[in-house]
Scaffold this active site. Sequence first.
Site, short mmCIF file in Angstrom:
data_model
loop_
_atom_site.label_atom_id
_atom_site.label_comp_id
_atom_site.label_asym_id
_atom_site.label_seq_id
_atom_site.Cartn_x
_atom_site.Cartn_y
_atom_site.Cartn_z
N ASP A 135 -13.79 -11.57 -3.56
CA ASP A 135 -13.21 -12.84 -3.09
C ASP A 135 -14.06 -13.36 -1.94
OD1 ASP A 135 -12.58 -11.13 -1.03
OD2 ASP A 135 -10.44 -11.59 -0.99
N GLU A 179 -1.58 -9.42 -4.56
CA GLU A 179 -2.86 -10.12 -4.67
C GLU A 179 -2.67 -11.61 -4.99
OE1 GLU A 179 -5.70 -9.21 -3.74
OE2 GLU A 179 -5.35 -7.07 -3.45
N GLY A 200 3.74 -21.96 -0.96
CA GLY A 200 2.79 -22.95 -1.46
C GLY A 200 2.04 -22.49 -2.70
N CYS A 236 -19.32 -7.26 15.43
CA CYS A 236 -20.34 -6.32 14.92
C CYS A 236 -20.35 -4.98 15.68
CB CYS A 236 -21.72 -6.97 14.97
SG CYS A 236 -21.83 -8.46 13.96
N ARG A 242 0.82 -1.21 0.00
CA ARG A 242 0.00 0.00 0.00
C ARG A 242 0.85 1.27 0.00
NH1 ARG A 242 -4.49 -2.03 4.45
NH2 ARG A 242 -5.81 -3.15 2.97
N TYR A 279 -11.40 -11.52 -9.83
CA TYR A 279 -11.03 -10.84 -8.59
C TYR A 279 -9.71 -10.07 -8.75
CZ TYR A 279 -9.01 -9.86 -4.09
OH TYR A 279 -8.41 -9.20 -3.06
#
Length: 356
Positions: A145, A44, A88, A206, A32, A127
């Site tokens: 995603d 990504e 991986g 929440c 970023r 995506y």
Amino acid sequence: MTDKVLQNFNTSAFQNALIEWYHANKRDLPWRADQDPYKVWVSEIMLQQTKVDTVIPYFKQFISKYPTPRDLAYADQQEVLKTWEGLGYYSRARNLQHAIQEVVASYDGKVPDDPNELGSLKGIGPYTKGAILSIAYNQPQPAVDGNVMRVLSRVLKVDDDIAKTSARKKFETYAASLISHDDPSSFNQGMMELGALICTPKEPMCMFCPVQDYCRAFQEGVQQALPVKSKQKKQKVVPYTVLLIQNDKGHYVIEKRPADGLLANMWQFPMVPTVEIGNDHIEQWFHMEYGIDITKKVKKGNLKHVFTHLVWQLEIYEATTASTKVTDERLKIISRDELDEYPFPVSHQKMMKYLR
């Protein structure tokens, strides 16, 4: 259908609340630091099926070694796989390099900002395309995603099974309708960040959610029942005997995996398909397969390695050989120190502790 789901939904207030929260709470992540489309792309791809904390050091190392598309395009694939070692899902690295080579060849090293051109590159799905176009080029393209589908399923109270392709298409349509045209970069990153930090799979927080006022699932108390996701098929279990073969010079036999398929072009200690061969005929099979005489010795351990659709059950044995040369092009005999130069998958890296 989109109109019905989004009917009476305050889109602009939702956008503003999300973007304001993102700017105040976004994590300081290395990709970023700027809006470089190449860095966004690399991050990504690395973040697919991998946690942020795991990715950060790999990203820094990768960008340090391959700072521009040209550096990656002209790099040796074995070196790229070695740099990726431990992350991986190695097809991600191979596809990334392949696509970057096309960017250098066809677009003079500039990551395309045209959706059709970008989407045609290997390994770039909807995506990743949406993430690059929105984050790097500030285009109002949805990036959906698993995180984003979870957020949208709760906010909009949609109970479609997110494991199904048809549901993903719906969520992409919802995201396209909701995305901010003024600041699509912050909107998409805000959705990703919300899913990662607040609207988590279990026990969503929440009370801290910036869009709680607009969340239909929260208002009805059903947030933990969403999203709906059907279970994956049971993974196939495949047993192997792995041979740590050492000769009189203390050198080891290693094998290069095929150029296609699982862990393509990675290196490993030779693996014998136990179901086909049986434990009593390994030496004979190895001679027939590779032209080398070996003697199987002491069992060193067991290892289970889980892939998305497959589980390896590995029995690890020491073995010896008198050979100092190999004729089979799949094999090499190298010193213990030289092992560090070759890209090994995680399962075989874990076996290094058994080497003498």
